[in-house]
Design a protein around this motif. Structure first.
Motif, PDB file in Angstrom:
ATOM      1  N   ALA A 294      20.081  -5.976   3.216  1.00  0.00           N
ATOM      2  CA  ALA A 294      20.290  -5.601   1.756  1.00  0.00           C
ATOM      3  C   ALA A 294      19.198  -5.915   1.117  1.00  0.00           C
ATOM      4  N   MET A 295      18.901  -7.282   1.135  1.00  0.00           N
ATOM      5  CA  MET A 295      17.707  -7.726   0.473  1.00  0.00           C
ATOM      6  C   MET A 295      16.443  -6.890   0.418  1.00  0.00           C
ATOM      7  N   ALA A 296      16.176  -6.520   1.836  1.00  0.00           N
ATOM      8  CA  ALA A 296      14.997  -5.888   2.176  1.00  0.00           C
ATOM      9  C   ALA A 296      15.033  -4.412   1.590  1.00  0.00           C
ATOM     10  N   LEU A 297      16.200  -3.849   1.686  1.00  0.00           N
ATOM     11  CA  LEU A 297      16.415  -2.397   1.010  1.00  0.00           C
ATOM     12  C   LEU A 297      16.190  -2.479  -0.521  1.00  0.00           C
ATOM     13  N   TYR A 298      16.925  -3.551  -1.226  1.00  0.00           N
ATOM     14  CA  TYR A 298      16.657  -3.554  -2.780  1.00  0.00           C
ATOM     15  C   TYR A 298      14.951  -3.866  -2.901  1.00  0.00           C
ATOM     16  N   LYS A 299      14.362  -4.692  -2.263  1.00  0.00           N
ATOM     17  CA  LYS A 299      13.034  -4.813  -2.491  1.00  0.00           C
ATOM     18  C   LYS A 299      12.196  -3.782  -2.437  1.00  0.00           C
ATOM     19  N   PHE A 300      12.500  -2.822  -1.334  1.00  0.00           N
ATOM     20  CA  PHE A 300      11.850  -1.552  -1.164  1.00  0.00           C
ATOM     21  C   PHE A 300      12.119  -0.594  -2.419  1.00  0.00           C
ATOM     22  N   SER A 301      13.555  -0.380  -2.472  1.00  0.00           N
ATOM     23  CA  SER A 301      13.956   0.572  -3.679  1.00  0.00           C
ATOM     24  C   SER A 301      13.738   0.189  -4.795  1.00  0.00           C
ATOM     25  N   PHE A 302      13.630  -1.122  -5.383  1.00  0.00           N
ATOM     26  CA  PHE A 302      13.444  -1.332  -6.715  1.00  0.00           C
ATOM     27  C   PHE A 302      12.020  -1.297  -7.085  1.00  0.00           C
ATOM     28  N   GLN A 303      11.319  -0.952  -6.465  1.00  0.00           N
ATOM     29  CA  GLN A 303       9.809  -0.611  -6.624  1.00  0.00           C
ATOM     30  C   GLN A 303       9.902   0.657  -7.872  1.00  0.00           C
ATOM     31  N   PHE A 304      10.764   1.462  -7.534  1.00  0.00           N
ATOM     32  CA  PHE A 304      10.792   2.665  -8.315  1.00  0.00           C
ATOM     33  C   PHE A 304      11.315   3.082  -9.539  1.00  0.00           C
ATOM     34  N   PRO A 305      12.478   2.127 -10.141  1.00  0.00           N
ATOM     35  CA  PRO A 305      13.229   2.752 -11.357  1.00  0.00           C
ATOM     36  C   PRO A 305      12.322   2.296 -12.236  1.00  0.00           C
ATOM     37  N   ALA A 306      12.277   3.322 -13.551  1.00  0.00           N
ATOM     38  CA  ALA A 306      11.769   2.987 -14.682  1.00  0.00           C
ATOM     39  C   ALA A 306      12.426   1.854 -15.348  1.00  0.00           C
ATOM     40  N   LYS A 307      13.612   1.542 -15.270  1.00  0.00           N
ATOM     41  CA  LYS A 307      14.360   0.463 -15.939  1.00  0.00           C
ATOM     42  C   LYS A 307      15.407  -0.121 -14.903  1.00  0.00           C
ATOM     43  N   VAL A 308      15.687  -1.484 -14.886  1.00  0.00           N
ATOM     44  CA  VAL A 308      16.688  -2.103 -14.308  1.00  0.00           C
ATOM     45  C   VAL A 308      17.579  -2.953 -15.068  1.00  0.00           C
ATOM     46  N   PHE A 309      18.637  -2.799 -15.422  1.00  0.00           N
ATOM     47  CA  PHE A 309      19.528  -3.397 -16.451  1.00  0.00           C
ATOM     48  C   PHE A 309      20.399  -4.382 -15.376  1.00  0.00           C
ATOM     49  N   PHE A 310      20.324  -5.633 -16.006  1.00  0.00           N
ATOM     50  CA  PHE A 310      21.184  -6.800 -15.457  1.00  0.00           C
ATOM     51  C   PHE A 310      22.229  -7.099 -16.454  1.00  0.00           C
ATOM     52  N   GLN A 311      23.524  -7.644 -15.816  1.00  0.00           N
ATOM     53  CA  GLN A 311      24.487  -7.882 -16.843  1.00  0.00           C
ATOM     54  C   GLN A 311      24.706  -9.417 -17.189  1.00  0.00           C
ATOM     55  N   ASN A 312      23.943 -10.293 -16.659  1.00  0.00           N
ATOM     56  CA  ASN A 312      23.826 -11.575 -17.053  1.00  0.00           C
ATOM     57  C   ASN A 312      22.199 -12.245 -16.480  1.00  0.00           C
ATOM     58  N   ASN A 313      21.773 -13.234 -17.017  1.00  0.00           N
ATOM     59  CA  ASN A 313      20.508 -13.670 -16.827  1.00  0.00           C
ATOM     60  C   ASN A 313      20.526 -14.388 -15.291  1.00  0.00           C
ATOM     61  N   ASP A 314      21.647 -14.849 -14.851  1.00  0.00           N
ATOM     62  CA  ASP A 314      21.500 -15.433 -13.529  1.00  0.00           C
ATOM     63  C   ASP A 314      21.097 -14.170 -12.360  1.00  0.00           C
ATOM     64  N   ASP A 315      21.832 -13.138 -12.657  1.00  0.00           N
ATOM     65  CA  ASP A 315      21.446 -12.066 -11.874  1.00  0.00           C
ATOM     66  C   ASP A 315      20.152 -11.582 -11.879  1.00  0.00           C
ATOM     67  N   LYS A 316      19.698 -11.534 -13.089  1.00  0.00           N
ATOM     68  CA  LYS A 316      18.230 -11.225 -13.246  1.00  0.00           C
ATOM     69  C   LYS A 316      17.363 -12.110 -12.543  1.00  0.00           C
ATOM     70  N   GLU A 317      17.477 -13.345 -12.744  1.00  0.00           N
ATOM     71  CA  GLU A 317      16.491 -14.542 -12.245  1.00  0.00           C
ATOM     72  C   GLU A 317      16.643 -14.687 -10.866  1.00  0.00           C
ATOM     73  N   LEU A 318      17.826 -14.266 -10.291  1.00  0.00           N
ATOM     74  CA  LEU A 318      17.987 -14.350  -8.572  1.00  0.00           C
ATOM     75  C   LEU A 318      16.998 -13.157  -8.114  1.00  0.00           C
ATOM     76  N   PHE A 319      17.217 -12.019  -8.793  1.00  0.00           N
ATOM     77  CA  PHE A 319      16.211 -10.794  -8.373  1.00  0.00           C
ATOM     78  C   PHE A 319      14.775 -11.360  -8.424  1.00  0.00           C
ATOM     79  N   LEU A 320      14.421 -11.610  -9.585  1.00  0.00           N
ATOM     80  CA  LEU A 320      12.739 -12.158  -9.861  1.00  0.00           C
ATOM     81  C   LEU A 320      12.738 -13.312  -8.840  1.00  0.00           C
ATOM     82  N   GLY A 321      13.543 -14.256  -8.602  1.00  0.00           N
ATOM     83  CA  GLY A 321      12.924 -15.203  -7.755  1.00  0.00           C
ATOM     84  C   GLY A 321      12.846 -14.876  -6.290  1.00  0.00           C
ATOM     85  N   ARG A 322      13.507 -13.751  -6.023  1.00  0.00           N
ATOM     86  CA  ARG A 322      13.482 -13.330  -4.406  1.00  0.00           C
ATOM     87  C   ARG A 322      12.375 -12.084  -4.547  1.00  0.00           C
TER      88      ARG A 322
END
Length: 374
Positions: free
Chosen positions: A128-156
């Motif tokens: 799933a992480m690998a799929l997120y990394k590949f697919s999240f190259q494409f969106p124009a915007k990614v909304f997160f619902q809290n800072n912890d989730d955002k930082e986790l995605f950025l950290g990985r």
């Protein structure tokens, strides 16, 4: 513009995104709901949406099987030809992003919660992480619902920081969700958990807390409102929930389309979840001026200022949950009312859906280069 909203259930669109749908329709846009058909699909059509059925298992975790979804998404997107696609939940976020890239349509994704793949680390979660990394190259915007989730995605390194933004969940309609005209403490006292019967929502800990509380306060009422979902290994079996109810640890209320009506009859809303985006049920509880007890984890902790509008407890700890529920139970009527008033204030100042809708209009304009407002 033609705007597609894509989620794993029509129920989800109707219950959590209807205000955004209405705002888009009011601004003159055509809104197409793309989701598996269920009892709420016709309700979306009645509200003014077009509906396109897209078969999708909401809980399946077989990535090879799910890869076939890319073709389904691609066909739907080529058929609908939207100017922009708003995607929610894991499968649309991952497979829909790949399909929209192939179809040449900009997307705006919303990470509304990380789900089991981030709570339990195994082979599926690595894929799933690998799929997120590949697919999240494409969106124009990614909304997160809290800072912890955002930082986790950025950290990985799963997403570029330049496309990310944090918004308060789906927000809450504070004009629709209003406190009761007159405060009334229930007798006996009522705790309410609004959630599907899932392990990761902390239902086992809720029942543990109930046993501890009822040993000291036998009359206290401990309720659960929400569906039973036996899919996979994350749902608690109906027989288990029914046994808890028969033994008196839990009042199981089933499901309801009038959650606010049930909440009005409760003194305190409880959610001992292991992790959330920003839980809608707690936003509703805050808007209705209810004290809240929830876990000190990403998503949940954003809804409570400890001691101000409720209490934060340790995750996966039934005894600590019981101790914090007992704090609320032992408050005076005035103290209980004050906690609820503070919840309402937080809803108005931090969680009003007007802010969320405004950020979506801005993101649509940025993604399409076209004006989204009248």
């Amino acid at each position: 513009m033609r705007i597609a909203i894509v989620i794993n259930k029509s129920w989800n669109i109707f219950n959590f995104r209807l205000s955004l749908v209405k705002a888009l329709l009011k601004a003159g846009h055509e809104v197409v709901a793309i989701a598996p058909e269920d009892a709420y699909s016709a309700k979306l059509v009645a509200e003014g949406c077009r509906f396109v059925h897209l078969p999708m298992e909401s809980k399946g975790t077989n990535p090879l099987k799910d890869m076939l979804l890319i073709q389904n998404f691609y066909k739907a997107y080529k058929q609908v030809k939207p100017d922009v696609i708003l995607q929610y939940t894991i499968k649309p976020n991952i497979y829909g992003s790949i399909a929209s890239k192939l179809a040449g349509i900009p997307t705006i994704n919303n990470v509304s919660g990380l789900g089991t793949v981030f709570i339990v680390e195994n082979l599926v979660s690595k894929i799933a992480m690998a799929l997120y990394k590949f697919s999240f190259q494409f969106p124009a915007k990614v909304f997160f619902q809290n800072n912890d989730d955002k930082e986790l995605f950025l950290g990985r390194k799963l997403v570029r920081e330049s496309v990310t933004e944090v918004i308060p969940g789906s927000g809450i309609d504070t004009t629709r969700f209003q406190p009761a005209a007159q405060f009334k403490r229930q007798d006996p006292f009522v705790f309410l958990m609004v959630s599907r019967a899932l392990y990761e929502k902390g239902l086992v800990e809720y029942v543990e807390a109930s046993k501890i509380l009822k040993a000291k306060y036998p009359a206290v009422r401990v309720q659960l409102l929400g569906g039973i979902d036996e899919e996979g290994n994350i749902g608690i079996k109906r027989t288990v929930v029914e046994q808890w109810a028969q033994e008196g640890w839990l009042e199981y209320l089933g499901t309801s389309d009038n959650v606010a009506g049930v909440m009005h009859q409760a003194d305190c809303v409880v959610l001992p979840s292991y992790r959330e985006g920003t839980p809608r049920t707690l936003l509703e509880a805050a808007a209705l001026a209810k004290p809240i007890v929830t876990t000190n984890v990403p998503g949940c902790k954003e809804t409570v200022v400890d001691g101000y509008n409720g209490y934060l407890c340790e995750v996966r700890n039934g005894a600590d949950l019981a101790a914090n529920m007992e704090k609320v139970l032992n408050l005076s009527e005035q103290e209980l009312q004050t906690l609820g008033q503070h919840s309402r204030r937080l809803a108005l100042e931090k969680f009003d859906e007007k802010y969320v809708i405004d950020r979506y209009f801005a993101a649509i304009e940025a993604a399409t280069g076209k004006p989204a407002r009248k």
